[in-house]
Design an enzyme around this catalytic site. Structure first.
Site, PDB file in Angstrom:
ATOM      1  CE  LYS A 158     110.926  58.170  11.959  1.00  0.00           C
ATOM      2  NZ  LYS A 158     109.347  58.189  11.540  1.00  0.00           N
ATOM      3  CD  GLU A 202     105.684  54.458  17.209  1.00  0.00           C
ATOM      4  OE1 GLU A 202     105.247  54.906  18.096  1.00  0.00           O
ATOM      5  OE2 GLU A 202     105.950  55.253  16.045  1.00  0.00           O
ATOM      6  CB  SER A 248     114.939  60.872   6.155  1.00  0.00           C
ATOM      7  OG  SER A 248     115.191  59.209   5.628  1.00  0.00           O
TER       8      SER A 248
END
Lengths: 265, 406
Positions: B94, B116, B382
């Site tokens: 991210k 968010e 990830s």
């Protein structure tokens, strides 16, 4: 002539301000919407906006969100909202506008939706999350059926865009009076004023109706000085949601009469 | 197929029929500003230089490409590699995107950042970069996710971010996104909204994809160095779809098969899943036209996944396009399959994957028996799984197989 267009031009000729009232279809009791609308018309509404409930209403503040959730729990769909329009139309000739979000309408089918609007006697539509750039097909279908396709402008809208949207909108132009979601706020009139003065300069084709956050007769009177009419939603819906209050309709009616008086004074 | 990826999205932000900009008028000017600012920095060498430096020294890129010998032996077919995004600063891919977007926010002169978050990884990554750049930060998070990702909530608060609990609707990522959008509608002039996945109105799906595409670019170079050729398969989990598009994007025009793994929750045949591309239909959610989970009346349905990061009833518009084109195959695995795969990975490779990434790993049980000894598979790892300890332990304690597994 489209009932909405006719009513707004008649008001303008009389130099009166338009009062448009928003209620969520099926709130707080599904069976109450039709008699409620009739009551609001009797109390002085010029236009009624019926909200089609949606699960994810991103332009709405807590009041309308909550009303949408209740309406959905009451089983209200786009079809049932159209059915309410039909029942209201059988009883009066108030201009009726359907307001909703794109997804339920796209799922129903744009052409089918506008056909149905025509069939039940709705005069205009507002799709809160369908901006000008995505609206070609929608406007084409609406124009073909003489349904007003009403667009919104906001304080963040540039002068150039105000003019573009004014050219695309029919019926009226919905001015979001202050940057934000629906619902009441403090110092509304002062904030709204500068935007409405700017909008007035650039909007040539449509009556300007201001909404979002207008909650009191004083708000209504002050905001209406700079436009052709006002829209009230959340403040009315708050009155309808009071639990176990058997005087809901009377209180809503008294509220609308107070707003009407303020606008006509 | 050639050059199909290069041209998209088009001027209006469309990937074929998908994408676009379905938001209230209040936000349109901000999206236009963002689009202009982004196209200016895209070819601006000082911006790109600063981004590269931060990615290298702050995020820790390039992340390794790890040959998973034990897992490869377990299946006995093909060669399995992991792209180690779990080794990024803050523990997931991210941050590749938050570094880029917050640099953009600074460019636009915005003093306040909102985001968010579902699993909390995007929230943590945003709070981290906001702290480093001295910007105020608020993160919207569903109360259900706050419970199952409590470690990340504590991290965000420690980083100085305000975590705003969202109690509406499903109390998960969908509603956190609604609230973040409402905040942005209200405070758009001074606020930059850092969207965490390849979802939302144009230009977000493009911007997030571009910032995440470094995953695939590195993988390509590392693969050429290690194996002298491209991999045969790329596998990544898909919630909104940012880590998967990040891995896939640079390979879209190459002869490489791609598999996106969605969360089947309790099963796609039940109403408790988040397999949007597998079981959804096109619709509009959070500003773009894409596959969504919805009922016949066009109301968005609640999603379910044990993984908070995949628990979302929408998906990025580019994935919808790639699905319809047949370029990427989208499949799904259940909560239980993901849990088991995560545990196996931990036991035999000594790597605790995030529950999201465990979905990609879990698909290997279906893929590997079909592959040949020569096939090379790259799985995007990830994120790391420390954030999921509570959820994983709880799930195994409730499961009949707990004794066998733990």
């Amino acid at each position: 002539m489209n009932r909405l267009v006719a009513r707004l031009s008649a008001l303008r000729a009389e130099r009166r301000k338009a009062l448009s009232l928003f209620v969520t279809a099926g709130y707080s009791i599904a069976e109450e919407t039709v008699p409620l609308v009739i009551e609001l018309v009797t109390s002085g509404a010029d236009v009624i906006e019926l909200g089609i409930p949606f699960s994810d209403p991103i332009a709405d503040g807590p009041t309308i969100q909550a009303s949408s959730e209740v309406a959905l729990r009451n089983g209200i769909t786009l079809e049932r909202t159209l059915e309410m329009v039909k029942q209201i139309r059988e009883r009066c000739d108030i201009p009726l506008v359907l307001m909703g979000y794109a997804n339920p309408i796209f799922k129903f089918g744009l052409a089918e939706f506008l056909d149905a609007c025509k069939h039940v006697g709705a005069d205009g539509t507002i799709i809160a999350d369908l901006p000008l750039e995505e609206s070609d097909e929608y406007r084409m279908h609406a124009t073909k059926r003489d349904i007003a396709s009403i667009f919104l402008v906001a304080p963040t809208t540039t002068d150039e865009r105000l003019e573009q949207i004014d050219r695309a909108s029919t019926g009226f132009l919905y001015c979001i009076s202050v940057t934000g979601v629906t619902g009441g706020r403090k110092a509304l009139a002062a904030q709204a004023e500068s935007f409405l003065i700017r909008a007035r300069k650039h909007v040539k084709s449509n009556p300007l109706l201001a909404g979002f956050g207008i909650a009191t007769p004083n708000d209504a009177r002050r905001v209406a000085m700079h436009c052709d009419g006002i829209i009230i939603g959340s403040a009315l819906i708050e009155l309808l949601g009071l639990p176990h209050n058997s005087h809901r309709l009377e209180q809503a009616s008294a509220f609308v009469r107070a707003i009407r008086t303020a606008l006509d004074s | 197929m050639k050059r199909m990826a290069e041209a998209l999205p088009d001027q209006k932000g469309h990937f074929g029929t998908y994408g676009g900009r379905f938001v209230p008028e209040t936000l349109i000017p901000a999206l236009q500003d963002l689009e202009r600012a982004y196209s200016a920095v895209k070819n601006d060498s000082s911006f790109q230089k600063e981004l590269s430096m931060l990615l290298k020294d702050y995020v820790g890129r390039p992340t390794p490409l790890y040959f998973a010998k034990q897992l490869t032996n377990h299946y006995g077919e093909g060669k399995i590699y992991f792209k180690r995004e779990d080794l990024c600063h803050t523990g997931a891919h991210k941050i590749n995107n938050t570094v880029g977007q917050i640099l953009l926010a600074r460019q636009l002169g915005k003093q306040r950042i909102i985001a968010e978050t579902g699993a909390g990884q995007h929230g943590v990554a945003t709070a981290t970069v906001a702290a480093m750049m001295g910007l105020r930060c608020a993160v919207y998070m569903g109360t259900e996710d706050m419970t199952r990702q409590e470690i990340n909530v504590a991290r965000m608060r420690l980083l100085g971010a305000e975590v705003i609990p969202v109690t509406s609707g499903t109390k998960t990522l969908k509603d956190a996104t609604n609230e973040a959008l409402r905040d942005w509608v209200t405070n758009v002039r001074e606020t930059f909204y850092v969207i965490g996945s390849v979802v939302g109105p144009h230009p977000y799906p493009m911007i997030v994809r571009d910032f995440q595409s470094i995953i695939g670019r590195e993988t390509k170079a590392q693969m050429m160095q290690r194996e002298g050729r491209f991999p045969d398969y790329l596998v990544a989990c898909v919630g909104g779809g940012s880590n998967s598009i990040g891995l896939f994007y640079d390979f879209l025009e190459d002869d490489v098969k791609m598999i996106g793994v969605e969360a089947a929750g309790l099963g796609v045949e039940t109403s408790y899943h988040a397999a949007t591309l597998t079981a959804g239909t096109p619709g509009i959610l959070h500003g773009s036209y894409s596959y969504v989970l919805q009922d016949n009346a066009g109301q968005i349905l609640p999603a379910h996944s044990i993984s908070a990061g995949l628990d979302y009833p929408g998906v990025g518009p580019e994935h919808s396009y790639l699905k319809d084109r047949g370029r990427v195959t989208y499949v799904s695995v259940t909560d239980d399959e993901a849990l088991e795969a995560g545990l196996m990975m931990t036991r035999i490779e000594g790597i605790l994957p995030a529950l999201e990434s465990s979905h990609a790993i879990a698909y290997l049980r279906y893929l590997m028996p079909k592959s040949s000894v020569k096939d090379i598979i790259v799985v995007n790892l990830s994120g790391r799984g420390e954030k999921d300890l509570t959820a994983i332990t709880k799930a195994f304690n409730q499961s009949r197989t707990s004794e066998r597994l733990l």
